[in-house]
Design a protein around this motif. Structure first.
Motif, PDB file in Angstrom:
ATOM      1  N   ASP A  89      28.424  32.004  43.318  1.00 37.11           N
ATOM      2  CA  ASP A  89      28.888  30.826  44.075  1.00 37.11           C
ATOM      3  C   ASP A  89      30.147  30.342  43.758  1.00 37.11           C
ATOM      4  O   ASP A  89      30.630  29.331  44.610  1.00 37.11           O
ATOM      5  CB  ASP A  89      27.633  29.825  44.219  1.00 37.11           C
ATOM      6  CG  ASP A  89      26.181  30.276  44.762  1.00 37.11           C
ATOM      7  OD1 ASP A  89      26.511  31.188  45.965  1.00 37.11           O
ATOM      8  OD2 ASP A  89      25.478  29.933  44.458  1.00 37.11           O
ATOM      9  N   VAL A  90      30.745  30.488  42.540  1.00 33.48           N
ATOM     10  CA  VAL A  90      32.052  29.953  42.176  1.00 33.48           C
ATOM     11  C   VAL A  90      32.800  31.101  41.733  1.00 33.48           C
ATOM     12  O   VAL A  90      32.704  31.922  40.706  1.00 33.48           O
ATOM     13  CB  VAL A  90      31.688  28.826  40.998  1.00 33.48           C
ATOM     14  CG1 VAL A  90      33.249  28.641  40.490  1.00 33.48           C
ATOM     15  CG2 VAL A  90      31.070  27.886  41.189  1.00 33.48           C
ATOM     16  N   GLN A  91      33.768  31.555  42.891  1.00 33.31           N
ATOM     17  CA  GLN A  91      34.749  32.754  42.747  1.00 33.31           C
ATOM     18  C   GLN A  91      36.037  32.250  42.429  1.00 33.31           C
ATOM     19  O   GLN A  91      36.467  31.321  43.322  1.00 33.31           O
ATOM     20  CB  GLN A  91      34.430  33.469  43.802  1.00 33.31           C
ATOM     21  CG  GLN A  91      33.105  34.051  43.878  1.00 33.31           C
ATOM     22  CD  GLN A  91      33.157  35.008  45.032  1.00 33.31           C
ATOM     23  OE1 GLN A  91      34.019  35.546  45.271  1.00 33.31           O
ATOM     24  NE2 GLN A  91      31.777  35.510  45.651  1.00 33.31           N
ATOM     25  N   GLU A  92      36.819  32.976  41.727  1.00 34.96           N
ATOM     26  CA  GLU A  92      38.142  32.928  41.486  1.00 34.96           C
ATOM     27  C   GLU A  92      38.828  34.251  42.018  1.00 34.96           C
ATOM     28  O   GLU A  92      38.667  35.141  41.738  1.00 34.96           O
ATOM     29  CB  GLU A  92      38.531  32.674  39.817  1.00 34.96           C
ATOM     30  CG  GLU A  92      40.041  32.467  39.795  1.00 34.96           C
ATOM     31  CD  GLU A  92      40.528  32.287  38.372  1.00 34.96           C
ATOM     32  OE1 GLU A  92      41.528  32.136  37.965  1.00 34.96           O
ATOM     33  OE2 GLU A  92      39.466  32.136  37.543  1.00 34.96           O
ATOM     34  N   ILE A  93      39.699  34.029  43.040  1.00 33.87           N
ATOM     35  CA  ILE A  93      40.237  34.825  43.778  1.00 33.87           C
ATOM     36  C   ILE A  93      41.727  35.153  43.435  1.00 33.87           C
ATOM     37  O   ILE A  93      42.455  33.840  43.752  1.00 33.87           O
ATOM     38  CB  ILE A  93      40.027  34.877  45.323  1.00 33.87           C
ATOM     39  CG1 ILE A  93      38.431  34.985  45.561  1.00 33.87           C
ATOM     40  CG2 ILE A  93      40.729  36.019  46.093  1.00 33.87           C
ATOM     41  CD1 ILE A  93      38.330  34.401  47.028  1.00 33.87           C
ATOM     42  N   ASP A  94      42.102  36.031  43.028  1.00 31.86           N
ATOM     43  CA  ASP A  94      43.523  36.374  42.807  1.00 31.86           C
ATOM     44  C   ASP A  94      44.321  36.861  44.240  1.00 31.86           C
ATOM     45  O   ASP A  94      44.181  38.015  44.621  1.00 31.86           O
ATOM     46  CB  ASP A  94      43.825  37.503  41.818  1.00 31.86           C
ATOM     47  CG  ASP A  94      45.616  37.594  41.520  1.00 31.86           C
ATOM     48  OD1 ASP A  94      46.217  36.740  41.832  1.00 31.86           O
ATOM     49  OD2 ASP A  94      45.691  38.687  40.882  1.00 31.86           O
ATOM     50  N   ALA A  95      45.074  35.951  44.932  1.00 30.83           N
ATOM     51  CA  ALA A  95      45.505  36.292  45.996  1.00 30.83           C
ATOM     52  C   ALA A  95      46.832  37.104  46.047  1.00 30.83           C
ATOM     53  O   ALA A  95      47.280  37.709  46.924  1.00 30.83           O
ATOM     54  CB  ALA A  95      46.403  35.101  46.766  1.00 30.83           C
ATOM     55  N   ALA A  96      47.206  37.586  44.615  1.00 29.72           N
ATOM     56  CA  ALA A  96      48.352  38.344  44.710  1.00 29.72           C
ATOM     57  C   ALA A  96      47.813  39.872  44.863  1.00 29.72           C
ATOM     58  O   ALA A  96      48.547  40.577  45.420  1.00 29.72           O
ATOM     59  CB  ALA A  96      48.938  38.298  43.173  1.00 29.72           C
ATOM     60  N   SER A  97      46.643  40.139  44.535  1.00 32.25           N
ATOM     61  CA  SER A  97      45.879  41.422  44.983  1.00 32.25           C
ATOM     62  C   SER A  97      44.934  41.374  45.958  1.00 32.25           C
ATOM     63  O   SER A  97      44.264  42.288  46.283  1.00 32.25           O
ATOM     64  CB  SER A  97      45.286  41.921  43.442  1.00 32.25           C
ATOM     65  OG  SER A  97      44.625  40.978  42.757  1.00 32.25           O
ATOM     66  N   ASN A  98      44.733  40.199  46.476  1.00 33.65           N
ATOM     67  CA  ASN A  98      43.691  40.094  47.498  1.00 33.65           C
ATOM     68  C   ASN A  98      44.466  39.377  48.682  1.00 33.65           C
ATOM     69  O   ASN A  98      43.818  38.451  48.991  1.00 33.65           O
ATOM     70  CB  ASN A  98      42.280  39.585  47.150  1.00 33.65           C
ATOM     71  CG  ASN A  98      41.664  40.516  46.039  1.00 33.65           C
ATOM     72  OD1 ASN A  98      41.075  41.497  46.454  1.00 33.65           O
ATOM     73  ND2 ASN A  98      41.836  39.896  44.885  1.00 33.65           N
ATOM     74  N   ARG A  99      45.489  39.774  49.080  1.00 33.23           N
ATOM     75  CA  ARG A  99      46.446  39.037  50.012  1.00 33.23           C
ATOM     76  C   ARG A  99      46.258  39.471  51.343  1.00 33.23           C
ATOM     77  O   ARG A  99      46.688  38.742  52.332  1.00 33.23           O
ATOM     78  CB  ARG A  99      47.959  39.319  49.565  1.00 33.23           C
ATOM     79  CG  ARG A  99      48.369  40.594  49.924  1.00 33.23           C
ATOM     80  CD  ARG A  99      49.645  40.837  49.212  1.00 33.23           C
ATOM     81  NE  ARG A  99      50.753  39.960  49.669  1.00 33.23           N
ATOM     82  CZ  ARG A  99      51.598  40.104  50.484  1.00 33.23           C
ATOM     83  NH1 ARG A  99      51.769  41.564  50.742  1.00 33.23           N
ATOM     84  NH2 ARG A  99      52.452  39.292  51.116  1.00 33.23           N
TER      85      ARG A  99
END
Length: 575
Positions: A89-99
């Protein structure tokens, strides 16, 4: 004892562990205590200043099993699992690779469902400025009407690249660079607890190298301590980071001041023999002269200098240069540093830059006065040259007037006529309705485009970098109806931008950024400047009509052309 991964060991686990962000932490703690936590936050600031750490601490604080408190307990199961990244339920998303838009749409589907392991779902999107325009639009829908159990924390080092619609829906916190004193104190504490012996000057220099980022400072300290067995000296920091002691730069600056090119080149060769890189030497030398300027201009500048640890020791060197000399040296070095990025032989450019600043006039105000006198002499020479050109042009014009121009009725209408006067106008096309464009150059639609121009250029770059390379030469000058007028300095850039495929990309970005379809119209910047300066003068059609009427009445329009070319002061009409 091993000194490995100091950043992981000393990464903040609670708000009290964070360095240099007191106002932000106080605000977040008050919001948690009063149960007024926002559904969306924007953490912006330089790298390594604690944005992601603060986001994770906030996620633990709102989900702590001991109740929402100013600080997470870090002892309950929820806090421990969030720290280790084991809570779905606590997620850290890298927008550089999930853009992409698909990843954000998937996230939108997941936020609908209630959390299963903790009280509140938290999505931490790092480097959020890397998202595409479509992804931002998809995220916007969720930020507008978020479920009560969801919190978004957006982190970025470049907030100016975010759409205003995203920023307006978040509580924004700007993280600042950690001060030199705060970093040095934290490094001393870490060394004490980790059993590392470090010289104060070494820790101070590490703090300066990190440019206000605590993470970078810990990484440098970790690297040096691991290599030296836990004993960190100032010289070791210099050797391992490629830095050069200020004393050596002092000797180099003295050689530059004396104009001793041989000694300067000899010192550069010594730097290279010691394993220093030319680009690093250039960077450090720029800092050195910048620090000399600070010491010279600002009293008590020890906190403003970046590489000089003891500014008092360098006051004598600062006094040796005038402010004008330091400004010109910094400007010269900066230009060569930009060129070094693309040079195959950076050392050669570094040497050329040093020889260049060796030739800068020395002697402070006296040199400035000499330079002024030289400038006056040069201006006088230029004036004489222009006068000679004017005399030459007068003679040419007199010969033209003596020869005359064939009458219109004497020409063969079937043969093309040739205009004797050279044409000065631009060959690039000019758009229609120039009067309307000039009148609309300060209207609200244009100001709106101008405000968003940086984001428009970035979006074009994301869509197609080759189009951006040509389009960046242009600048918006007016918006009339559904037309955006962009003026270019270079005609090749304008023509390439006008190609249908490139134009389609740009117009698509304009529509997505401005919310309405717009048509791209281009012209040359010099033609736009002429149009603005000529506003209020008779239109071109009227001038043409006057020209034809004058010719019909027996007047000589080519005299008007000569006046336009050379000016009234230079044209003498003789019968």
């Amino acid at each position: 004892m091993e000194h490995i991964a100091l950043y992981r060991a000393w990464r903040p686990q609670s708000f009290r562990d964070m360095v240099g962000q007191r106002h932000i932490i106080q605000t977040l703690q008050n919001a948690i205590r009063e149960q007024r936590v926002s559904h969306a936050y924007l953490f912006s600031g330089p790298r390594g200043t604690g944005k992601t750490s603060a986001a994770k601490i906030l996620a633990k604080a709102v989900n702590c099993e001991n109740g929402s408190a100013e600080e997470p307990c870090n002892e309950c199961e929820a806090c421990k699992r969030i720290t280790s990244g084991a809570v779905m339920d606590v997620q850290e998303i890298d927008a550089a690779s999930n853009r992409g838009v698909e990843e954000i749409r998937d996230l939108r589907e997941k936020v609908k469902y209630a959390p299963t392991e903790v009280r509140r779902k938290v999505y931490i999107i790092d480097e959020v400025h890397m998202l595409t325009t479509e992804a931002f639009n998809a995220l916007l829908k969720t930020l507008e009407e978020p479920p009560a159990h969801v919190m978004f924390i957006l982190a970025t080092t470049e907030p100016h690249k975010l759409p205003a619609t995203i920023i307006s829906r978040c509580q924004r916190f700007d993280f600042r660079r950690v001060s030199l004193e705060e970093q040095s104190e934290r490094l001393e504490r870490i060394c004490l607890e980790e059993g590392i012996t470090a010289e104060p000057s070494a820790l101070q220099y590490i703090s300066r190298l990190s440019d206000g980022g605590m993470r970078d400072a810990l990484s440098i300290l970790d690297q040096i301590a691991s290599f030296t067995g836990g004993k960190v000296s100032y010289q070791q920091v210099m050797d391992m980071t490629g830095g050069i002691p200020s004393e050596q730069f002092g000797r180099l600056a003295a050689a530059i001041k004396q104009g001793d090119a041989g000694l300067v080149l000899q010192m550069v060769e010594q730097f290279m023999q010691e394993g220093k890189s030319a680009d690093k030497c250039m960077e450090n030398l720029l800092y050195y002269f910048r620090d000399l300027l600070m010491i010279k201009m600002v009293p008590g500048a020890d906190k403003l200098t970046d590489r000089v640890l003891n500014p008092a020791d360098f006051k004598e060197m600062a006094e040796a240069f005038s402010k004008e000399e330091l400004f010109r040296m910094i400007d010269t070095l900066n230009r060569y540093q930009s060129e070094m990025k693309y040079a195959s032989q950076p050392q050669t450019l570094f040497e050329v830059a040093l020889l260049k600043i060796c030739g800068i006039p020395q002697g402070g105000d006296a040199a400035v006065e000499q330079g002024t006198s030289a400038g006056r002499s040069a201006d006088a020479d230029e004036l004489n040259r222009l006068k000679q050109q004017v005399v030459s042009l007068e003679k040419k014009l007199e010969r033209i007037l003596q020869k005359g121009v064939p009458a219109a009725e004497g020409r063969d209408a079937s043969k093309p006529t040739r205009t004797p006067a050279p044409k000065m106008a631009s060959t690039a096309k000019k758009p229609q309705h120039m009067d309307q464009y000039v009148a609309a150059k300060t209207g609200e639609p244009f100001l709106n485009v101008q405000r968003q121009w940086g984001q428009i250029l970035q979006s074009v770059k994301e869509e197609k970098v080759t189009v951006h390379a040509w389009f960046v030469d242009g600048e918006p000058v007016s918006v009339w109806e559904d037309n955006v007028l962009v003026a270019f300095k270079n005609n090749i850039h304008r023509e390439t931008t006008e190609k249908p495929a490139n134009k389609q990309v740009i117009e698509g970005v304009l529509e997505s950024q401005l919310g309405n379809p717009y048509r791209l119209v281009t012209m040359m910047l010099r033609d736009w400047s002429d149009a603005v300066e000529g506003a209020g003068k008779p239109p071109a059609e009227e001038l043409k009509l006057e020209h034809e009427e004058a010719e019909a009445s027996g007047e000589k329009p080519w005299i008007d052309e000569a006046i336009q070319l050379f000016g009234e002061d230079l044209v003498v009409i003789k019968d």
